[in-house]
Design an enzyme around this catalytic site. Structure first.
Site, PDB file in Angstrom:
ATOM      1  CG  ASP A 134      -0.105  -0.241   2.516  1.00  0.00           C
ATOM      2  OD1 ASP A 134       1.122  -0.017   2.508  1.00  0.00           O
ATOM      3  OD2 ASP A 134      -0.707  -0.641   3.537  1.00  0.00           O
TER       4      ASP A 134
ATOM      5  CD  GLU B 256       0.697  -6.932   3.057  1.00  0.00           C
ATOM      6  OE1 GLU B 256       1.557  -7.654   3.584  1.00  0.00           O
ATOM      7  OE2 GLU B 256       0.690  -5.691   3.165  1.00  0.00           O
TER       8      GLU B 256
ATOM      9  CD  GLU C 178       0.676   4.398   4.580  1.00  0.00           C
ATOM     10  OE1 GLU C 178      -0.226   5.070   5.146  1.00  0.00           O
ATOM     11  OE2 GLU C 178       1.883   4.676   4.694  1.00  0.00           O
TER      12      GLU C 178
ATOM     13  CG  HIS D 205       7.599   2.890  10.870  1.00  0.00           C
ATOM     14  ND1 HIS D 205       7.133   1.701  11.367  1.00  0.00           N
ATOM     15  CD2 HIS D 205       7.236   2.936   9.574  1.00  0.00           C
ATOM     16  CE1 HIS D 205       6.524   1.044  10.388  1.00  0.00           C
ATOM     17  NE2 HIS D 205       6.567   1.772   9.293  1.00  0.00           N
TER      18      HIS D 205
ATOM     19  NE  ARG E 236       2.508   9.764   5.832  1.00  0.00           N
ATOM     20  CZ  ARG E 236       3.291  10.406   4.978  1.00  0.00           C
ATOM     21  NH1 ARG E 236       3.352  11.712   4.996  1.00  0.00           N
ATOM     22  NH2 ARG E 236       4.002   9.751   4.089  1.00  0.00           N
TER      23      ARG E 236
ATOM     24  CG  HIS F  63      11.686   4.247  10.463  1.00  0.00           C
ATOM     25  ND1 HIS F  63      11.755   5.228   9.525  1.00  0.00           N
ATOM     26  CD2 HIS F  63      11.122   3.174   9.845  1.00  0.00           C
ATOM     27  CE1 HIS F  63      11.244   4.787   8.385  1.00  0.00           C
ATOM     28  NE2 HIS F  63      10.843   3.538   8.554  1.00  0.00           N
TER      29      HIS F  63
END
Ligand code: UDP
Length: 376
Positions: free
Chosen positions: A95, A117, A131, A201, A203, A234
């Protein structure tokens, strides 16, 4: 059959590497790896670790540009790449912006798209953003949908995707664990301590949520005297800065990472639990019987929660600390979670995908995706 595999982030590399290997091992496929370089450093690190030398690497987007500008940059370059290598099929995964751009650029050239996926949904376009939007777009355009679970397949059916276009294969991330973990031993423990790992990590957790979770880690350390917390940081500089500011030098807390993929699995194997907002980690941890506390308000992997291998704990300081302390002080609970069966497959999803593609092309099915989508 020329198959372009489009990837540009760490999880895409991890989850498409076994697909490439399965295609290369099957007769009749010529896989071409196109690297969009979306996550420049992490993408490179993972490609090197997994021994993949891309056939084509795009010029990385300017990370200072807007999301739309970066998207347009990748789309334009993919269009040229497809022109140059003339694939019969494009495979995208997950995504990311690379996933959506890879599918849209292929669709514009009437090249069939296979989505690995497929079918993950929160049904909330704001979370995760962007996403959820990207995977909905790909769900509309793809010709073949490789859903990791029956749950994901049901989401696609609900959105009007034809039954005979959806295949439940398992998650290819589990294949990567199977292929990599064979030679991996658990990282040795610090004497007398149980280890938990943390990754954060996404957003939606870049703001206050990060501070709440970091605060919760201090609380967990204070309440559980034999716990060691390993924060796997990250590459994002802003995230790193805040993690180091709050956790560096704290007793029984270590900051490491980004780790090479086999080192990450070795560390994961040594843990009694993991706190994470990562998608891939929710699928990998159950392979090692490591319970996952999901640091998010919603997840597109609810089957993990239903199966009992993961719990959705949100991102409030109290909520995270309470859930982790409960798990660490109630061995029956932890044992139950660690013994629950993973819903993400047996580690042979990529072979299934290669078999399905072989059959599809033998039947001459995916020739013009636009006609096919109209027919559907
Ligand atoms: N991973 C890694 N090194 C690290 C952290 C994670 O190799 O330091 C791997 C992990 O095993 C998993 C993937 O990266 O396969 C998950 O990527 P990430 O959490 O960045 O993205 P998401 O899965 O949330 O999209």
């Amino acid at each position: 059959m020329r198959v372009a595999i489009v990837a540009g982030t760490r999880p895409e590399v991890v989850k498409l590497a076994p697909v490439r290997a399965a295609l290369a091992a099957s007769a009749g496929f010529d896989p071409i790896w196109i690297s969009t370089e979306q996550q420049a450093a992490l993408n490179r690190q993972t490609l090197t670790t997994l021994g993949i030398d891309p056939d084509l690497s795009l010029v990385p987007p300017d990370n200072l540009g807007s999301l739309g500008a970066r998207f347009a940059h990748v789309m334009g370059q993919l269009d040229e790449a497809y022109e140059a290598c003339a694939p019969d099929l494009v495979i995208v995964q997950g995504d990311t912006s690379s996933t959506a751009a890879g599918a849209m650029a292929a669709f514009a050239r009437r090249i069939p798209v296979a989505h690995v996926e497929a079918g993950l949904r929160t049904f909330d376009l704001a979370s995760p953003f962007p996403e959820e939007g990207w995977r909905c777009v790909v769900g509309q355009l793809a010709d073949l949908h490789f859903a990791p679970t029956g749950f994901a397949a049901a989401n696609l059916h609900r959105q009007g995707v034809r039954d005979d276009r959806v295949f439940v294969t398992g998650n290819t991330g589990v294949d990567s664990v199977r292929l990599t973990a064979a030679g991996i031993t658990a990282e040795p423990l610090t004497a007398g301590l149980r280890r938990i790992m943390v990754t954060l990590h996404r957003r939606e957790n870049w703001g206050e949520a990060l501070d709440h979770v970091l605060g919760a880690l201090l609380d967990i350390r204070d309440h559980v005297p034999d716990v060691e917390i390993v924060f796997v940081a990250h590459a994002n500089p802003a995230l790193r800065q805040r993690v180091f500011a709050m956790l560096e030098g704290q007793p029984r807390i270590r900051i490491v990472g980004p780790l090479e993929y086999p080192d990450f699995l070795s560390l994961l194997k040594s843990c009694v639990a993991i706190l994470s907002d990562s998608g891939g980690v929710q699928e990998e941890a159950p392979v090692f019987g490591v319970p996952v506390l999901i640091l998010r308000e919603s997840t597109e992997r609810m089957e993990a929660v239903t199966a009992g291998v993961a719990r959705l704990v949100g991102v409030s300081r109290h909520g995270v600390a309470a859930a982790a302390c409960l798990l660490l002080t109630n061995e029956d609970e932890r044992h139950k979670m660690s013994k629950a069966l993973s819903p993400f497959g047996d580690g042979y999803a990529s072979e299934r995908i290669a078999d399905i593609l072989t059959r599809q092309y033998a039947q001459g099915l995916a020739v013009d995706p636009v006609e096919r989508l109209n027919a559907g």
